[in-house]
Design a protein around this motif. Sequence first.
Motif, mmCIF file in Angstrom:
data_model
loop_
_atom_site.group_PDB
_atom_site.id
_atom_site.type_symbol
_atom_site.label_atom_id
_atom_site.label_comp_id
_atom_site.label_asym_id
_atom_site.label_seq_id
_atom_site.Cartn_x
_atom_site.Cartn_y
_atom_site.Cartn_z
ATOM 1 N N LYS A 113 0.812 -1.216 0.000
ATOM 2 C CA LYS A 113 0.000 0.000 0.000
ATOM 3 C C LYS A 113 0.851 1.274 0.000
ATOM 4 O O LYS A 113 0.491 2.242 -0.651
ATOM 5 N N THR A 114 1.998 1.245 0.676
ATOM 6 C CA THR A 114 2.842 2.452 0.685
ATOM 7 C C THR A 114 3.406 2.725 -0.705
ATOM 8 O O THR A 114 3.375 3.853 -1.200
ATOM 9 N N THR A 115 3.926 1.671 -1.339
ATOM 10 C CA THR A 115 4.480 1.848 -2.686
ATOM 11 C C THR A 115 3.386 2.274 -3.656
ATOM 12 O O THR A 115 3.573 3.197 -4.462
ATOM 13 N N THR A 116 2.222 1.613 -3.579
ATOM 14 C CA THR A 116 1.128 1.952 -4.506
ATOM 15 C C THR A 116 0.648 3.385 -4.280
ATOM 16 O O THR A 116 0.407 4.134 -5.237
ATOM 17 N N ALA A 117 0.515 3.787 -3.012
ATOM 18 C CA ALA A 117 0.071 5.156 -2.711
ATOM 19 C C ALA A 117 1.110 6.167 -3.197
ATOM 20 O O ALA A 117 0.762 7.175 -3.823
ATOM 21 N N SER A 118 2.382 5.893 -2.943
ATOM 22 C CA SER A 118 3.447 6.829 -3.354
ATOM 23 C C SER A 118 3.525 6.930 -4.870
ATOM 24 O O SER A 118 3.709 8.015 -5.429
ATOM 25 N N LEU A 119 3.372 5.784 -5.545
ATOM 26 C CA LEU A 119 3.430 5.765 -7.002
ATOM 27 C C LEU A 119 2.205 6.474 -7.607
ATOM 28 O O LEU A 119 2.334 7.248 -8.564
ATOM 29 N N THR A 120 1.032 6.231 -7.035
ATOM 30 C CA THR A 120 -0.195 6.893 -7.512
ATOM 31 C C THR A 120 -0.052 8.410 -7.381
ATOM 32 O O THR A 120 -0.344 9.170 -8.312
ATOM 33 N N TYR A 121 0.418 8.837 -6.213
ATOM 34 C CA TYR A 121 0.629 10.269 -5.963
ATOM 35 C C TYR A 121 1.645 10.839 -6.962
ATOM 36 O O TYR A 121 1.450 11.924 -7.530
ATOM 37 N N HIS A 122 2.714 10.089 -7.191
ATOM 38 C CA HIS A 122 3.779 10.523 -8.113
ATOM 39 C C HIS A 122 3.217 10.759 -9.522
ATOM 40 O O HIS A 122 3.590 11.717 -10.199
ATOM 41 N N ILE A 123 2.295 9.885 -9.949
ATOM 42 C CA ILE A 123 1.695 10.053 -11.282
ATOM 43 C C ILE A 123 0.715 11.228 -11.287
ATOM 44 O O ILE A 123 0.774 12.106 -12.151
ATOM 45 N N LEU A 124 -0.184 11.242 -10.298
ATOM 46 C CA LEU A 124 -1.259 12.250 -10.304
ATOM 47 C C LEU A 124 -0.726 13.673 -10.174
ATOM 48 O O LEU A 124 -1.250 14.600 -10.783
ATOM 49 N N LYS A 125 0.337 13.846 -9.367
ATOM 50 C CA LYS A 125 0.807 15.218 -9.101
ATOM 51 C C LYS A 125 1.393 15.886 -10.343
ATOM 52 O O LYS A 125 1.587 17.096 -10.369
ATOM 53 N N GLN A 126 1.683 15.093 -11.392
ATOM 54 C CA GLN A 126 2.178 15.685 -12.636
ATOM 55 C C GLN A 126 1.105 16.561 -13.290
ATOM 56 O O GLN A 126 1.419 17.524 -13.972
ATOM 57 N N GLU A 127 -0.181 16.200 -13.057
ATOM 58 C CA GLU A 127 -1.255 16.929 -13.756
ATOM 59 C C GLU A 127 -2.360 17.454 -12.841
ATOM 60 O O GLU A 127 -3.199 18.229 -13.286
ATOM 61 N N LEU A 128 -2.386 17.020 -11.581
ATOM 62 C CA LEU A 128 -3.468 17.441 -10.679
ATOM 63 C C LEU A 128 -2.899 18.055 -9.412
ATOM 64 O O LEU A 128 -1.761 17.786 -9.033
ATOM 65 N N GLN A 129 -3.721 18.848 -8.725
ATOM 66 C CA GLN A 129 -3.360 19.293 -7.371
ATOM 67 C C GLN A 129 -3.770 18.175 -6.429
ATOM 68 O O GLN A 129 -4.959 17.828 -6.339
ATOM 69 N N VAL A 130 -2.804 17.604 -5.743
ATOM 70 C CA VAL A 130 -3.105 16.400 -4.961
ATOM 71 C C VAL A 130 -2.242 16.342 -3.707
ATOM 72 O O VAL A 130 -1.093 16.780 -3.709
ATOM 73 N N GLY A 131 -2.830 15.832 -2.617
ATOM 74 C CA GLY A 131 -2.090 15.620 -1.377
ATOM 75 C C GLY A 131 -1.888 14.131 -1.138
ATOM 76 O O GLY A 131 -2.680 13.316 -1.606
ATOM 77 N N LEU A 132 -0.816 13.782 -0.421
ATOM 78 C CA LEU A 132 -0.538 12.391 -0.047
ATOM 79 C C LEU A 132 -0.595 12.303 1.465
ATOM 80 O O LEU A 132 0.067 13.069 2.163
ATOM 81 N N SER A 133 -1.417 11.396 1.984
ATOM 82 C CA SER A 133 -1.571 11.376 3.437
ATOM 83 C C SER A 133 -2.077 10.015 3.924
ATOM 84 O O SER A 133 -1.976 9.023 3.228
ATOM 85 N N GLY A 134 -2.619 10.017 5.159
ATOM 86 C CA GLY A 134 -3.087 8.777 5.770
ATOM 87 C C GLY A 134 -1.992 8.217 6.636
ATOM 88 O O GLY A 134 -1.527 8.851 7.575
ATOM 89 N N ASN A 135 -1.515 7.037 6.259
ATOM 90 C CA ASN A 135 -0.468 6.359 7.017
ATOM 91 C C ASN A 135 0.911 6.855 6.609
ATOM 92 O O ASN A 135 1.908 6.268 6.962
ATOM 93 N N ILE A 136 0.955 7.905 5.800
ATOM 94 C CA ILE A 136 2.192 8.333 5.145
ATOM 95 C C ILE A 136 2.163 9.864 5.059
ATOM 96 O O ILE A 136 1.104 10.459 4.963
ATOM 97 N N GLY A 137 3.325 10.492 5.172
ATOM 98 C CA GLY A 137 3.371 11.954 4.988
ATOM 99 C C GLY A 137 2.713 12.729 6.114
ATOM 100 O O GLY A 137 2.536 12.229 7.216
ATOM 101 N N ASN A 138 2.328 13.973 5.826
ATOM 102 C CA ASN A 138 1.726 14.840 6.847
ATOM 103 C C ASN A 138 0.265 14.464 7.075
ATOM 104 O O ASN A 138 -0.391 13.950 6.185
ATOM 105 N N SER A 139 -0.217 14.772 8.276
ATOM 106 C CA SER A 139 -1.554 14.312 8.648
ATOM 107 C C SER A 139 -2.635 14.841 7.702
ATOM 108 O O SER A 139 -2.578 15.979 7.227
ATOM 109 N N PHE A 140 -3.604 13.975 7.422
ATOM 110 C CA PHE A 140 -4.721 14.285 6.526
ATOM 111 C C PHE A 140 -5.481 15.494 7.073
ATOM 112 O O PHE A 140 -5.801 16.441 6.342
#
Length: 443
Positions: A113-140
């Motif tokens: 889940k960490t790799t998938t979440a990080s990879l999803t965020y990595h793709i989306l942030k190229q074209e969208l405004q997006v935050g990464l959170s939950g069990n990872i990064g800064n608090s939601f």
Amino acid sequence: MKRLVVLGAGESGAGAALLGKAKGFEVFVSDKSEIKPIYKNVLLNNAIEWESGQHTEALILNADLVVKSPGIPDTVPLVKALNAKGVEVISEIEFAARYTKANLVAITGSNGKTTTASLTYHILKQELQVGLSGNIGNSFAQQVLEQDFPNYVLEVSSFQLDGTLGFKPHIAVLTNITPDHLDRYNYQFEKYIASKFSITKNQSEDDYFIYDADDPVIEANLKNFSIKARLLPFSLTKTVENGAYYKDKHIIITIDNNKITMPTTNLTLEGNHNIKNAMAASTVAQLLRIRKQTIRESLENFQGVEHRLEHVLKINKVNYINDSKATNVNATYYALESMDAPTVWIVGGQDKGNNYEELFPFVNEKVKAIICLGVDNEKLMDTFSSMVDIIIETQFMSEAVKIAYKIAKAGDNVLLSPACASFDLFENYEDRGRQFKEAVRKL
């Protein structure tokens, strides 16, 4: 004024307290352990009441709402007392989700889940405004308060899901289910399975549920839960009509007759499990209309996650690999599967009722020596001593790395992939991974 009590003053607790205060709650934070200075300062600077090193029942049981750290089991007397009083006890994920209209992508699973979440965020942030959170990064909660992105990728653990009531991701991803954390579920696997599937419980026909169709536990349980969302399976072995599958070194994704094909030959991440992570992340990106070119480039330049099959150094032609994030047997299975040379394996820690049987073929085939790194290594010694010529116990990371250095020959791998929790000797898996990297650099 409604009273919000936050139990646990870590990253998620401090964030929930800030959001609660901004939304007009009277906030009180209580942590049974010593609050870390970084979070204590947040509370002090924002004039939020707190206590550390104890839970004062009189100040907690009068709450209108409680946000509980995922680390606190539902079975502790304090939580039971709150439940008995009818006080709503939720996770920070649930609390923060109530204050955002953002498009939520939530990812759970025993592994990946960490790799998938990080990879999803990595793709989306190229074209969208997006935050990464939950069990990872800064608090939601803190991100909802300070940035309120229109999109979020959330890595969500079963403990966080257990504290949700109305949480409704637009896209839910379930990477896999293998026995893990069973100590928190009365050693009943079906309770843990239900916890994972609860990610889709509030989804409607307009939402999507992406899951691993090769996972026998997921496949066997799909019919046991009423899933309203549209199903998008991914598979390495089957051809999938709607969803993603793998054929001739290409990922093929089909959604509503819209098909994209991507080569996997240049993926930076190695191993079959990472092709699955890439399929899940690409399916999300396709749903959110990210351009195919962007998806492909992002898959090829993604650097991976710290402490997950992280190549540390090569010394005397020996590869040192940090997989400290492998806190269960299934994660270690993927790590050993991806080893392509004789391996000195550092394993051990706090055992969560592990069954090591699925590792036997890899140990027999690839592992030349085992170093047991834990307070209690008896189970590991009993299980593996007949399979390898060298098996050694230690309780110090520096010593484990020095022993590995002596045993390994040119062309070998030294792999830290513990298959256990870290709390017997380390603060957390990050601490364990950092100590490994430090010890390797000191060789």
